[in-house]
Write an enzyme that holds these catalytic residues in place. Structure first.
Site, PDB file in Angstrom:
ATOM      1  N   ASP A 263     -96.473  -4.718  21.044  1.00 20.56           N
ATOM      2  CA  ASP A 263     -96.274  -4.825  22.574  1.00 20.56           C
ATOM      3  C   ASP A 263     -94.821  -5.065  22.783  1.00 20.56           C
ATOM      4  OD1 ASP A 263     -96.836  -5.228  25.237  1.00 20.56           O
ATOM      5  OD2 ASP A 263     -98.061  -6.922  25.239  1.00 20.56           O
ATOM      6  N   ALA A 264     -93.921  -4.020  22.939  1.00 19.60           N
ATOM      7  CA  ALA A 264     -92.679  -4.041  23.397  1.00 19.60           C
ATOM      8  C   ALA A 264     -92.308  -3.818  24.559  1.00 19.60           C
ATOM      9  CB  ALA A 264     -91.676  -3.287  22.354  1.00 19.60           C
ATOM     10  N   LYS A 265     -93.121  -3.186  25.393  1.00 23.77           N
ATOM     11  CA  LYS A 265     -92.656  -2.732  26.782  1.00 23.77           C
ATOM     12  C   LYS A 265     -91.394  -1.995  27.183  1.00 23.77           C
ATOM     13  CE  LYS A 265     -96.200  -5.657  28.899  1.00 23.77           C
ATOM     14  NZ  LYS A 265     -96.681  -6.417  27.491  1.00 23.77           N
ATOM     15  N   ARG A 266     -91.049  -1.159  26.120  1.00 24.30           N
ATOM     16  CA  ARG A 266     -89.446  -0.521  26.288  1.00 24.30           C
ATOM     17  C   ARG A 266     -89.738   0.536  27.317  1.00 24.30           C
ATOM     18  NH1 ARG A 266     -88.578  -4.879  24.141  1.00 24.30           N
ATOM     19  NH2 ARG A 266     -87.385  -4.946  21.970  1.00 24.30           N
TER      20      ARG A 266
ATOM     21  N   THR B 194     -96.109  -0.108  23.398  1.00 22.19           N
ATOM     22  CA  THR B 194     -96.209  -0.014  24.719  1.00 22.19           C
ATOM     23  C   THR B 194     -95.023   0.350  25.286  1.00 22.19           C
ATOM     24  OG1 THR B 194     -95.842  -2.490  25.019  1.00 22.19           O
ATOM     25  CG2 THR B 194     -98.143  -1.935  24.963  1.00 22.19           C
TER      26      THR B 194
END
EC number: 4.1.1.23
Length: 282
Positions: free
Chosen positions: A93-96, A122
């Protein structure tokens, strides 16, 4: 390695629809009587790996590892490898989200051959869905998945995600663009089997009002916000027109609070998994 969608379907058919989160918040470390250091982080993750070894997919929240610098990233690398070694899929869950060569560098880190690369990651599309192309291409080449933020459970998100563009709310536009990528991938590989999921999923919060239509997505839907954030497991059926087996409820704090005992943590996860088991058929 088979494609991410196929691996996810196989894992959830055997181990259930639940995605368990590893969110080593300092408050949780203290509640588990662990130091708020990289050593405490490592001990926390070791317990989680042991407790969650029988589940389909686990989602480490990258920010809590970043907070410890290089030592935190080392723990994350070890945790990803440990989970995968026992057959658990890992969603980082890095939301890059970025553009051009910077996005390509993120793609190499999280979806290429880096030690940080997990089964899926993510990503944020709010620099334009097209900005994710480097990540989508690298993920496809390495049989990894990408979960794109569409309609998140935080109230602030609605100011952007529910804005209208081209006759659709932005969240729906994101879902539709993800669906297009999945269709193109299926066309390229001549896939048409029922129940086959594409490698691009979306994130739709359990507490959002008026979820986007995901019926044509052709990929998985990660549903955070179940438990501590107010989402009810029994209320998820058919969210956004989802097909049976398409929803992947994500739970972190509601389960992690049962720790630090491995058996208690596992039991809390199993209880939540049982609560969402109906989603495989609804």
């Amino acid at each position: 390695m088979t494609g991410f969608g196929a691996r996810l379907v196989e894992a959830t058919s055997r181990r259930g629809q639940l995605c368990l989160g590893i969110d080593p918040h300092p408050e949780l470390l203290r509640a588990w009587d662990l130091p708020t250091t990289a050593d405490g982080l490592a001990a926390f993750c070791d317990i989680c790996v042991e407790a969650f070894s029988g589940f389909a997919i686990v989602k480490p929240q990258v920010a809590f590892f970043e907070a410890y610098g290089a030592a935190g990233f080392a723990v994350l690398e070890y945790t990803i490898a440990a989970l995968r070694s026992v057959g658990v899929l890992v969603l980082a869950d890095a939301k890059r989200g970025d553009i051009g060569s910077t996005m390509a560098a993120y793609a190499a880190a999280w979806a290429g051959n880096s030690p940080l690369a997990a089964d899926a990651v993510t990503a944020s599309p709010y620099l334009g869905f097209g900005s994710l192309r480097p990540l989508l291409e690298v993920a496809a080449a390495h049989d990894r998945g990408v979960f794109v933020l569409a309609s998140t459970s935080n109230l602030e998100g609605a100011t952007v995600q529910r804005a209208t563009f081209d006759g659709r709310i932005v969240a729906q536009l994101i879902v539709d663009q993800a669906a297009f990528v999945n269709r193109e991938m299926n066309r390229s590989f001549h896939r048409s089997e029922p129940g086959c999921l594409g490698y691009v999923g979306v994130v739709v919060g359990a507490t959002v009002f008026g979820a986007p239509d995901v019926s044509a997505l052709g990929g998985p839907v990660l549903v955070p916000g179940v438990g501590a954030q107010g989402g009810h497991p029994e209320a998820l059926g058919g969210l956004g027109g989802a097909a049976p087996g398409q929803l992947l409820p994500a739970v972190s704090r509601a389960v992690l609070r049962a720790g630090p005992g491995v058996s208690e943590l596992r039991a809390a996860g199993e209880q939540m998994r049982d609560a969402v088991a109906y989603l495989a058929a609804v």
